[in-house]
Design a protein around this motif. Structure first.
Motif, mmCIF file in Angstrom:
data_model
loop_
_atom_site.group_PDB
_atom_site.id
_atom_site.type_symbol
_atom_site.label_atom_id
_atom_site.label_comp_id
_atom_site.label_asym_id
_atom_site.label_seq_id
_atom_site.Cartn_x
_atom_site.Cartn_y
_atom_site.Cartn_z
ATOM 1 N N GLY A 86 0.798 -1.226 0.000
ATOM 2 C CA GLY A 86 0.000 0.000 0.000
ATOM 3 C C GLY A 86 0.828 1.273 0.000
ATOM 4 O O GLY A 86 0.660 2.140 -0.878
ATOM 5 N N PRO A 87 1.757 1.457 0.954
ATOM 6 C CA PRO A 87 2.571 2.683 0.956
ATOM 7 C C PRO A 87 3.481 2.812 -0.259
ATOM 8 O O PRO A 87 4.018 3.901 -0.515
ATOM 9 N N GLY A 88 3.663 1.732 -1.010
ATOM 10 C CA GLY A 88 4.535 1.778 -2.183
ATOM 11 C C GLY A 88 3.810 2.002 -3.494
ATOM 12 O O GLY A 88 4.435 1.969 -4.561
ATOM 13 N N TYR A 89 2.496 2.231 -3.445
ATOM 14 C CA TYR A 89 1.727 2.430 -4.670
ATOM 15 C C TYR A 89 2.343 3.515 -5.561
ATOM 16 O O TYR A 89 2.530 3.325 -6.768
ATOM 17 N N GLY A 90 2.617 4.667 -4.978
ATOM 18 C CA GLY A 90 3.129 5.795 -5.763
ATOM 19 C C GLY A 90 4.441 5.469 -6.441
ATOM 20 O O GLY A 90 4.645 5.814 -7.619
ATOM 21 N N ALA A 91 5.335 4.780 -5.730
ATOM 22 C CA ALA A 91 6.636 4.436 -6.303
ATOM 23 C C ALA A 91 6.488 3.415 -7.429
ATOM 24 O O ALA A 91 7.195 3.483 -8.445
ATOM 25 N N VAL A 92 5.588 2.448 -7.268
ATOM 26 C CA VAL A 92 5.340 1.459 -8.323
ATOM 27 C C VAL A 92 4.786 2.144 -9.565
ATOM 28 O O VAL A 92 5.204 1.860 -10.700
ATOM 29 N N GLU A 93 3.847 3.076 -9.375
ATOM 30 C CA GLU A 93 3.266 3.803 -10.500
ATOM 31 C C GLU A 93 4.322 4.629 -11.220
ATOM 32 O O GLU A 93 4.339 4.704 -12.459
ATOM 33 N N ALA A 94 5.222 5.240 -10.446
ATOM 34 C CA ALA A 94 6.261 6.065 -11.059
ATOM 35 C C ALA A 94 7.244 5.221 -11.863
ATOM 36 O O ALA A 94 7.703 5.638 -12.935
ATOM 37 N N GLU A 95 7.580 4.018 -11.365
ATOM 38 C CA GLU A 95 8.566 3.181 -12.058
ATOM 39 C C GLU A 95 7.983 2.475 -13.271
ATOM 40 O O GLU A 95 8.637 2.399 -14.322
ATOM 41 N N PHE A 96 6.765 1.967 -13.161
ATOM 42 C CA PHE A 96 6.196 1.138 -14.227
ATOM 43 C C PHE A 96 5.132 1.859 -15.059
ATOM 44 O O PHE A 96 4.653 1.308 -16.055
ATOM 45 N N GLY A 97 4.754 3.069 -14.658
ATOM 46 C CA GLY A 97 3.726 3.800 -15.390
ATOM 47 C C GLY A 97 2.342 3.194 -15.251
ATOM 48 O O GLY A 97 1.492 3.381 -16.131
ATOM 49 N N SER A 98 2.101 2.491 -14.157
ATOM 50 C CA SER A 98 0.794 1.862 -13.939
ATOM 51 C C SER A 98 -0.177 2.887 -13.356
ATOM 52 O O SER A 98 0.221 3.915 -12.809
ATOM 53 N N SER A 99 -1.472 2.577 -13.456
ATOM 54 C CA SER A 99 -2.502 3.474 -12.941
ATOM 55 C C SER A 99 -2.797 3.165 -11.478
ATOM 56 O O SER A 99 -2.322 2.165 -10.927
ATOM 57 N N GLN A 100 -3.606 4.030 -10.840
ATOM 58 C CA GLN A 100 -4.016 3.780 -9.461
ATOM 59 C C GLN A 100 -4.824 2.485 -9.352
ATOM 60 O O GLN A 100 -4.670 1.729 -8.391
ATOM 61 N N THR A 101 -5.666 2.253 -10.343
ATOM 62 C CA THR A 101 -6.466 1.028 -10.332
ATOM 63 C C THR A 101 -5.568 -0.202 -10.416
ATOM 64 O O THR A 101 -5.751 -1.181 -9.679
ATOM 65 N N GLN A 102 -4.560 -0.173 -11.287
ATOM 66 C CA GLN A 102 -3.633 -1.293 -11.394
ATOM 67 C C GLN A 102 -2.838 -1.489 -10.109
ATOM 68 O O GLN A 102 -2.562 -2.621 -9.708
ATOM 69 N N SER A 103 -2.474 -0.396 -9.467
ATOM 70 C CA SER A 103 -1.745 -0.507 -8.203
ATOM 71 C C SER A 103 -2.599 -1.204 -7.139
ATOM 72 O O SER A 103 -2.103 -2.021 -6.364
ATOM 73 N N SER A 104 -3.900 -0.879 -7.139
ATOM 74 C CA SER A 104 -4.771 -1.506 -6.147
ATOM 75 C C SER A 104 -4.888 -3.008 -6.366
ATOM 76 O O SER A 104 -5.154 -3.770 -5.429
#
Length: 536
Positions: A86-104
């Motif tokens: 959960g706390p790493g959502y933003g970093a994952v999105e920044a590295e892989f270009g994924s959306s908030q929905t994909q992070s969830s």
């Protein structure tokens, strides 16, 4: 001594002499017996331990708790690693270009995975894994034993935590989460089944409550420590997966070297054997202790147990048969609805609190402090306290215990459930101080810990000889519901959290009302469905 009326199948003269026979209703038993002096009661051990040193009920407390704590640590980690992303959502999105929905999906799919294979790698994850895999692992453990299943599942869990730390793409990370869920899924249902293997009826509430506490602590500490890791590593989410790899590797080694086999086939004569008093059991335990020591090495073999009394296909059918039993349906619905709202809130918190309250990853992780406090209170209330209440009711009934006596503990919890949901939803919707929704989230989490502790113990009491298979169906439904709810996070948040919480209160309240018919007709329902599993 004056006694209240006892509603059971035994005759009045049997109660007068204290020579009571076992009730015919599945799950009911006499757990207290009046002392010969006529003053007070002596606890009776149900089920009665055999004179076989391989019987886990005859093991020393040290040996029992070693087996129990290994599973408790395993299930702690299964939830710890799931929510830690959960706390790493933003970093994952920044590295892989994924959306908030994909992070969830990194959390929500770690809740279901129906085992549809590689073709759904981009569409499924861990909870989905826990679902199908409980239908895979538990029947297998009935056939070949719990120890080899735990070794295999914990090894898979460890290996794919390492993989997630080295993932080069979003799909690779999601695939690792899927297979992690496959490995971790064995821990929850097997842990509850091992409670039925190791502990007597009067201990089950406490042990299931403590097990639920470990599940809750895993979810709370996972987010909390992941926030610290993100803060200390300058936002590197891979350190979260590295931390998980170290912990899961330790868990695998503990299971490999110290987890004994707890499967034990009881004959019908042993099941029907009259319960013995606690004082007699202590004397018996001392006699068996020396003999049991010689079997310790045997129980640590790779496959010290093999069930020749049925085919593997038959064992795979059992959870599907038991899932229609009323107590299992009731436990599934109450567990599913409480855990579903937690999945919803945890996913939404990782998105809403940084946007509305400007929370950093560390602050998002610290939201779990409220959950941690609530978990301790909730698991005590749903675990040890339910043993106290059911024991008090049993004494008033001449020592006669019914599983439905535990359901009284649920009544106050049904008042706190709606309160927590509304504080969270209305607080966020109206931009109230951050402490309001966090308090609501904490209350909701406490209800999650308490309600399943009671209902899962209730299911074990009702179907103790087939507890693993019964719990498997319950957990499968719970994870399915949680997975389905997690897909509604973004749409519900967009419509307003107050509206979402209002809908959740209506759904939860409707399901909680099922407690009334279960208390009134639960015993009769067990009698009507006893033919489904009594011949196993």
């Amino acid at each position: 001594m004056e006694h209240t009326e006892v509603k059971s199948d035994v005759e009045h003269n049997e109660l007068e002499t204290g020579q009571v026979s076992a009730p015919n209703i599945a799950g009911s038993a006499y757990i207290f017996k009046e002392k010969a002096s006529g003053v007070g009661f002596e606890r009776r051990l149900v089920p009665a331990p055999s004179d076989d040193p391989l019987d886990p009920l005859t093991w020393t407390q040290k040996r029992k708790y070693l087996a129990y704590m290994n599973l408790a640590f395993f299930v702690f980690l299964s939830n710890f690693s799931t929510v830690s992303m959960g706390p790493g959502y933003g970093a994952v999105e920044a590295e892989f270009g994924s959306s908030q929905t994909q992070s969830s999906y990194l959390i929500s799919f770690n809740v279901l995975m129906l085992g549809l294979g590689v073709s759904l790698v981009s569409f499924s994850d861990g909870e989905r894994t826990k679902n199908m895999q409980n239908l895979f692992w538990i029947p297998l453990s009935v056939k070949i034993g719990k120890r080899p299943v735990l070794i295999a599942s914990s090894a898979i869990y460890f290996a794919f935590n390492v993989w997630s730390a080295t993932a080069k793409s979003y799909n690779a990370l999601l695939a690792a989460k899927i297979i992690q869920g496959f490995g971790a899924s064995a821990s929850e249902a097997l842990g509850v089944s091992i409670v039925a293997d190791l502990f007597f009826l009067h201990e089950r509430g406490r042990m299931v409550g403590c097990f639920q506490l470990m599940i809750a602590l895993g979810s709370a500490f996972g987010g909390l420590f992941a926030g610290f890791v993100m803060n200390g590593s300058n936002g590197n989410w891979r350190w979260i997966c590295g931390m998980n790899s170290i912990l899961t590797g330790t868990c695998f080694l503990l299971i490999l070297v110290s987890q004994p086999e707890t499967n034990f086939l009881r004959s019908q004569a042993e099941i029907a054997r009259e319960a013995i008093g606690e004082s007699a059991a202590i004397a018996q335990e001392r006699i068996l202790e020396a003999r049991a020591h010689n079997n310790w090495r045997r129980s640590l073999g790779f496959m010290p147990f093999y069930n020749r009394e049925g085919s593997l296909l038959q064992f795979y059918r059992r959870p599907l048969i038991l899932i229609i039993c009323p107590a299992v349906v009731f436990g599934s619905l109450t567990y599913g609805v409480t855990v579903g709202w937690i999945f919803f809130q945890q996913n939404a918190d990782s998105i809403l609190f940084p946007e509305l309250y400007k929370f950093s990853p560390l602050a998002v992780g610290n939201i779990n402090i409220a959950s941690l406090i609530a978990a301790i209170i909730g698991c005590y209330f749903g675990g040890p306290f339910s043993d106290v209440v059911s024991g008090w009711i049993a004494r008033r009934r001449h020592g006669y215990f019914t599983p439905e006596s535990r359901l009284w503990v649920l009544l106050p919890l049904y008042l706190f459930g709606p309160l927590g949901l509304l504080l969270w939803g209305v607080g966020i919707q109206n931009h109230l101080h951050w402490s309001v929704p966090i308090a609501g989230a904490g209350i909701t989490y406490g209800v999650l810990c308490a309600v399943p502790s009671v209902t899962m113990t209730y299911v074990i009491d009702c179907y103790a000889p087939v507890a693993g298979e019964a719990i498997t169906g319950l957990i499968a439904f719970k994870n399915t519901f949680g997975f389905a709810v997690s897909f509604a996070v973004i749409p519900w948040v967009m419509k307003g959290t107050a509206q979402a919480s209002g809908i959740q209160v209506l759904i939860e309240g409707s399901i909680f009302l099922l407690t009334i018919p279960m208390y009134i007709w639960g015993a009769k329902a067990r009698q009507m469905t006893n033919h489904l599993y009594s011949h196993w």
